[in-house]
Write an enzyme that holds these catalytic residues in place. Structure first.
Site, PDB file in Angstrom:
ATOM      1  CD  GLU A 153      23.676 -11.227  -9.353  1.00 16.56           C
ATOM      2  OE1 GLU A 153      23.159 -11.652 -10.406  1.00 16.56           O
ATOM      3  OE2 GLU A 153      23.881 -11.941  -8.352  1.00 16.56           O
ATOM      4  CD  GLU A 251      22.448 -16.642  -7.390  1.00 15.86           C
ATOM      5  OE1 GLU A 251      23.178 -15.790  -6.874  1.00 15.86           O
ATOM      6  OE2 GLU A 251      21.945 -16.495  -8.519  1.00 15.86           O
TER       7      GLU A 251
HETATM    8  O1  LIG Z   1      25.805 -16.039 -12.911  1.00 20.22           O
HETATM    9  C1  LIG Z   1      25.665 -15.950 -11.686  1.00 20.22           C
HETATM   10  O2  LIG Z   1      26.511 -16.380 -10.909  1.00 20.22           O
HETATM   11  C2  LIG Z   1      24.486 -15.323 -11.141  1.00 20.22           C
HETATM   12  O3  LIG Z   1      24.426 -15.112  -9.959  1.00 20.22           O
HETATM   13  C3  LIG Z   1      23.374 -14.987 -12.079  1.00 20.22           C
HETATM   14  O4  LIG Z   1      22.289 -14.404 -11.482  1.00 20.22           O
END
Ligand SMILES: O=C(O)C(=O)CO
Length: 268
Positions: A153, A251
């Site tokens: 990511e 998220e």
């Molecule tokens: O640290 C963050 O912002 C994340 O999205 C971790 O997965």
């Protein structure tokens, strides 16, 4: 974004944080969701069996699917962002892989986010990148037996984190794939990518079919969809049209009471 709650996964490490960790999966279910994901939910890479068992029980008892889990990433509140390229903590990362795969086996979880790690002062970046490839290959092998995928990511918010755009991640992914590990994929967090100036629409056009996972939050503020200016609905729909069949995780930061009102407004 006209999708039902069933279409989304709740990230219980950024949402529902008013509740104790072990109550969050049930709270997500009570709010109408069927799947959850977590950043690494323990303080150490290798927690006790009882801690792991309690976490797994909280998922199973809630009747939700665990869709994603981060590998141990160090002390995130203190600014750490992963161990994958952290020279000196190799054995911790390797030990963590077995715990992650065990949780995957017990829950059916198949997506495991391996945060790359910040640049270390005084350590050669190339040495960190070499270690990262070794660790990603070990992680890929560790979750292979349960049909798992390691996710890579790009994130924003940490200057020292070297993977900022999808191109940065693809550079690493190409090496890992060439070394024989196809089960390592891009985690396309549209918020982080947009904040870092990536062309998210172009990324989707070229690569949606090979995303390993998608996460969303609006910008500015990393809030719920609709609180900022990102065309998240269009991006999710286009990703699906182009063959992305995985989960879409919420998220973003929001208080529990208002966390999902944007979805209720939509379906009204
Ligand atoms: O640290 C963050 O912002 C994340 O999205 C971790 O997965």
């Amino acid at each position: 974004m006209k999708e039902s709650k069933m279409a989304y996964t709740v990230n219980c490490s950024i949402l529902l944080t008013e509740l104790p960790l072990l109550e969050r999966a049930a709270a997500a279910k009570a709010a109408g969701f069927d799947s959850v994901e977590f950043w690494w939910p323990f303080a150490t890479a290798v927690p006790s069996d009882s801690e792991v068992d309690a976490f797994i029980a909280s998922i199973k008892d809630a009747g939700v699917t665990l869709e994603g889990l981060n590998f141990f990433a160090g002390d995130m509140p203190a600014g750490d962002r992963g161990l994958v390229s952290w020279v000196g903590r190799e054995s911790e990362f390797l030990a963590n892989i077995d715990v992650v795969a065990g949780i995957g086996e017990a829950t059916g979880c198949k997506g495991f986010n391996a945060l790359y790690g910040n640049r270390q002062p005084g350590i050669d970046g190339q040495a960190q990148d070499k270690l990262a490839i070794e660790n990603l290959l070990a992680a890929a092998k560790g979750v292979e037996r349960i049909g798992g995928t390691v996710l890579l990511e790009p994130i924003s918010g940490s200057e020292a984190y070297p993977l900022k755009t999808s191109a940065d991640a693809f550079f690493v992914l190409d090496k890992v794939h060439a070394a024989g590990a196809p089960n390592v994929k891009l985690l396309a967090d549209f918020y982080h990518l947009a904040v870092n100036g990536d062309d998210v629409a172009a990324l989707i056009e070229g690569h949606a079919h090979e995303f390993g996972h998608v996460q969303i939050a609006d910008d500015p503020g990393r809030g719920a969809p609709g609180t900022g200016t990102l065309p998240l609905g269009e991006w999710v729909t286009r990703s699906r049209d182009l063959g992305y069949a995985g989960g879409v995780a919420l998220e973003y930061k929001a208080a529990h009471a208002q966390a999902f009102t944007w979805l209720i407004r939509q379906s009204a």
